[in-house]
Structures are given as C-alpha cells and as structure tokens.
Design a protein around this motif. Structure first.
Motif, PDB file in Angstrom:
ATOM      1  N   LEU A 139       0.858  -1.181   0.000  1.00 27.72           N
ATOM      2  CA  LEU A 139       0.000   0.000   0.000  1.00 27.72           C
ATOM      3  C   LEU A 139       0.897   1.235   0.000  1.00 27.72           C
ATOM      4  O   LEU A 139       1.732   1.400   0.898  1.00 27.72           O
ATOM      5  CB  LEU A 139      -0.897   0.017   1.236  1.00 27.72           C
ATOM      6  N   GLU A 140       0.751   2.064  -1.016  1.00 28.92           N
ATOM      7  CA  GLU A 140       1.491   3.320  -1.065  1.00 28.92           C
ATOM      8  C   GLU A 140       0.558   4.431  -0.609  1.00 28.92           C
ATOM      9  O   GLU A 140      -0.392   4.796  -1.313  1.00 28.92           O
ATOM     10  CB  GLU A 140       2.024   3.576  -2.474  1.00 28.92           C
ATOM     11  N   LEU A 141       0.808   4.941   0.577  1.00 27.99           N
ATOM     12  CA  LEU A 141      -0.103   5.882   1.218  1.00 27.99           C
ATOM     13  C   LEU A 141       0.414   7.311   1.092  1.00 27.99           C
ATOM     14  O   LEU A 141       1.540   7.612   1.485  1.00 27.99           O
ATOM     15  CB  LEU A 141      -0.269   5.524   2.699  1.00 27.99           C
TER      16      LEU A 141
ATOM     17  N   HIS B 116       4.343   8.169   1.234  1.00 23.42           N
ATOM     18  CA  HIS B 116       4.834   9.250   0.390  1.00 23.42           C
ATOM     19  C   HIS B 116       4.947  10.530   1.214  1.00 23.42           C
ATOM     20  O   HIS B 116       4.019  10.878   1.957  1.00 23.42           O
ATOM     21  CB  HIS B 116       3.880   9.496  -0.780  1.00 23.42           C
ATOM     22  N   LEU B 117       6.074  11.232   1.073  1.00 26.26           N
ATOM     23  CA  LEU B 117       6.297  12.496   1.756  1.00 26.26           C
ATOM     24  C   LEU B 117       6.753  13.554   0.750  1.00 26.26           C
ATOM     25  O   LEU B 117       7.448  13.225  -0.216  1.00 26.26           O
ATOM     26  CB  LEU B 117       7.369  12.351   2.845  1.00 26.26           C
ATOM     27  N   ILE B 118       6.391  14.803   0.996  1.00 23.06           N
ATOM     28  CA  ILE B 118       6.823  15.917   0.156  1.00 23.06           C
ATOM     29  C   ILE B 118       7.632  16.887   1.004  1.00 23.06           C
ATOM     30  O   ILE B 118       7.171  17.323   2.073  1.00 23.06           O
ATOM     31  CB  ILE B 118       5.620  16.654  -0.465  1.00 23.06           C
ATOM     32  N   LEU B 119       8.820  17.229   0.539  1.00 27.59           N
ATOM     33  CA  LEU B 119       9.665  18.206   1.225  1.00 27.59           C
ATOM     34  C   LEU B 119       9.547  19.554   0.515  1.00 27.59           C
ATOM     35  O   LEU B 119       9.688  19.632  -0.703  1.00 27.59           O
ATOM     36  CB  LEU B 119      11.123  17.745   1.231  1.00 27.59           C
ATOM     37  N   GLY B 120       9.277  20.589   1.309  1.00 28.66           N
ATOM     38  CA  GLY B 120       9.178  21.929   0.749  1.00 28.66           C
ATOM     39  C   GLY B 120       7.771  22.489   0.710  1.00 28.66           C
ATOM     40  O   GLY B 120       7.544  23.540   0.096  1.00 28.66           O
TER      41      GLY B 120
ATOM     42  N   HIS C 156       7.254   0.468   6.047  1.00 31.55           N
ATOM     43  CA  HIS C 156       8.403  -0.303   5.574  1.00 31.55           C
ATOM     44  C   HIS C 156       9.265   0.479   4.594  1.00 31.55           C
ATOM     45  O   HIS C 156      10.463   0.209   4.460  1.00 31.55           O
ATOM     46  CB  HIS C 156       7.926  -1.587   4.891  1.00 31.55           C
ATOM     47  N   GLY C 157       8.637   1.405   3.867  1.00 35.84           N
ATOM     48  CA  GLY C 157       9.356   2.170   2.867  1.00 35.84           C
ATOM     49  C   GLY C 157       8.852   3.597   2.811  1.00 35.84           C
ATOM     50  O   GLY C 157       7.821   3.947   3.401  1.00 35.84           O
ATOM     51  N   VAL C 158       9.588   4.449   2.077  1.00 36.69           N
ATOM     52  CA  VAL C 158       9.194   5.833   1.918  1.00 36.69           C
ATOM     53  C   VAL C 158       9.569   6.304   0.522  1.00 36.69           C
ATOM     54  O   VAL C 158      10.609   5.936  -0.013  1.00 36.69           O
ATOM     55  CB  VAL C 158       9.854   6.739   2.982  1.00 36.69           C
ATOM     56  N   LYS C 159       8.678   7.070  -0.075  1.00 35.86           N
ATOM     57  CA  LYS C 159       8.985   7.793  -1.300  1.00 35.86           C
ATOM     58  C   LYS C 159       9.058   9.273  -0.933  1.00 35.86           C
ATOM     59  O   LYS C 159       8.074   9.841  -0.451  1.00 35.86           O
ATOM     60  CB  LYS C 159       7.914   7.570  -2.369  1.00 35.86           C
TER      61      LYS C 159
END
Length: 318
Positions: free
Chosen positions: A148-150, A189-193, A215-218
């Motif tokens: 699952l990509e959240l 999923h994370l957004i920087l800025g 488990h993972g991060v984009k």
C-alpha cells in the motif's frame, strides 16, 4: 554503485534481495477518482496535484488494466531482459471503491504470471478494515507481495489544511498501522518543501512514519506543476495565508534530503529521492531532468563525505 557503498537502503537493493533479479514497476491508470475531487470530500484536489503528470503514455490510449500492463511490459522488455514486474496502480486513489469490485480488479493483475507483486497508491482516508482484509486475503492466496502506497505527504495538521489535503495526521498514522498490522507492506509518500514548513518539520516527517511502522518511503521535492492550483498561486505570487513553499535548487535539496534520511529508521527502504514529473509540466524548480540514479549517487557521495548515514539521528521514542 553497490548497496555497500550507499549510506541508505535503496529500493533496487530491496527488490534484488527479495526476488533475486531486476524488477520493474509498470504504472496503471485503472480509472479511479478521488474523494477530494468528486465532491464527497471536496473538489479541486490537493493544491500541488496535476494528475496528467503521473500517467504513463500508454495509459492514455489503453483503458483495460491487463492491456496497460502488457503494453508497459512490452516497452520495458526492450530495455532489459529476464526481469520481473510489479503492477503499480498509480493514478488517483486506488482503494476508493466497492471492496468486491476492487477485489476483482486486483485479481486480474495478480493472475498474470509476469507480475511478481502489486503496489496500490491511495489516500490514508481511503483505507478501511474491509479493504485491508481484501488485500491481506489476496496476498495470502496468490503469495505475491502487496504494497500500500499511502499519500501521507506531511505529518503536520496545519499543512494538510493549507494544501487542501482533506485528511489528518491521525488518519495517516491509523492507516499505516492498520495495514502493517495486517501483514501488508506499506510505503509512505512524503513531500519536502510544502508551504510554511520549517526544515525541522520536514525532517520530522520521516521520523514519524518510521515510528508508525512503515516499511518504505517515497520522498518528493515540491514541484509546481502546470494545471495544479498551486501553479496559479505561483504565477500570481499569491499564497494562501501568505505561506510560500520552499522550491529547492538541486544543491539546496541534497543536504536537506540527507538530513531527512539521517533521521529515518535504519531499515526503512528509501524507494524514491525526488519527484520526476515530465519536464514540460514543471514550472519550478527546474533541475534539468537529472535521472534518479544520478541523484542517488550525488546524495550518497554527499552523505559519505559528511559522515552521514541512514538512521544515524533516528530516535525510536520521542
């Protein structure tokens, strides 16, 4: 560049370790919408979102999901031989629907012998016990990993409101924990800025999703994309509540990204380091189309030079 020379865990190394060969994701547009667009939650979508930037070309002309996968495999087979594939339900919110309809669609993909696993992109508020139960049962039945990509994007409540995201940090945390507890793999999923966020807040996002059990991060840097509400703010230089985003240059982004990785759990798989929208869609910042492997090398070189490594600054307990 080998994993031993990289001070963070790459997605390619995770895939090779799990499957023993190169694995390629094949993007899918299954025709979903989003509760933040269809009126059930809101309209207009998130302020940074321009959906046309994340649809592979073959998804624009081929509507059935198996056909899209076959087209994608045909394209990638010409580049690499003897590789496996992960089907990536990419566009909009791919758990936003009736669970029985969703189950049938996922089965079509899981039954394809070329497909080793499935990734399902969605929103935290489109996760329910019924959806999680469907995915968990399918994973057990087909013995193929389901991720699952959240779209967490930010763990700050004020930012979620500012970008018209339509869900809360508490919903993000609950969705991650529910999926992890069920045995599904979770990539946040994370957004920087994003507008108004300090460097310390941006770094904290990775620590928080690590503690939640992802488990993972984009990781994406904020891009102003044509057709998005944020593009209008950018062109007029008028920002809601006066909160401007941070539009990092490449040289500015690498130290910020390195610090964020340093504060993440040591075993978190870093699946992406930056956004990669088509160049003709980007208003700002424009980096000249640097490839992911080149960015990964530059980040690795910087971290090694600075004596940094993933998890070095991570604390399990606040």
């Amino acid at each position: 560049m080998t994993q031993e020379s990289v001070p963070f865990i790459t997605y390619s190394s995770y895939l090779r370790k799990r499957y023993g060969r190169r694995v390629q994701k094949v993007g899918i547009d299954a025709g979903f919408t989003c509760p933040n667009r269809d009126g059930s939650l809101g309209t207009g979508g998130c302020t940074y979102c321009s959906i046309s930037s994340i649809r592979p070309e073959y998804c624009r002309t081929i509507r059935d999901v198996p056909g899209q996968i076959r087209s994608g495999i045909s394209f990638f087979d010409g580049k690499y031989r003897d590789q496996g594939y992960i089907a990536y339900f990419q566009s909009y919110s791919n758990t936003y629907g009736d669970p029985s309809v969703l189950e049938n669609m996922y089965r079509q993909v899981l039954e394809m012998p070329e497909i080793l696993g499935v990734s399902v992109a969605t929103r935290p508020d489109c996760i329910s016990p019924e959806i999680v139960a469907v995915l968990h049962a399918l994973q057990n039945e087909y013995q193929k990993e389901i991720t699952l990509e959240l779209g967490v994007e930010t763990t700050e409540a004020s930012t979620l409101t500012l970008i018209n995201r339509g869900h809360s940090p508490e919903q993000s945390k609950a969705a991650v924990e529910q999926a992890v507890d069920s045995g599904l793999r979770v990539c946040a999923h994370l957004i920087l800025g994003l507008p108004g966020e300090t460097l310390e807040q941006q770094v904290r996002h990775g620590t928080r999703i690590s503690r939640w059990g992802a488990h993972g991060v984009k990781i994406h840097h904020l891009q102003i994309l044509k057709g998005s509400p944020m593009a209008e703010h950018y062109l007029k230089d008028r920002w809601p509540q006066g909160q401007k985003p941070t539009l990092y240059t490449l040289d500015q982004y690498i130290p910020v990204l390195s610090r964020a990785i340093q504060a993440m759990r040591p075993d978190l798989v870093i699946e992406r380091l930056a956004n990669d929208a088509p160049q003709d869609m980007i208003l700002a910042p424009r980096w000249g189309g640097i490839k992911n492997y080149a960015l990964s090398q530059r980040v690795a070189d910087y971290m090694v030079t600075q004596g940094l490594s993933q998890g070095q600054a991570y604390q399990e307990v606040p």
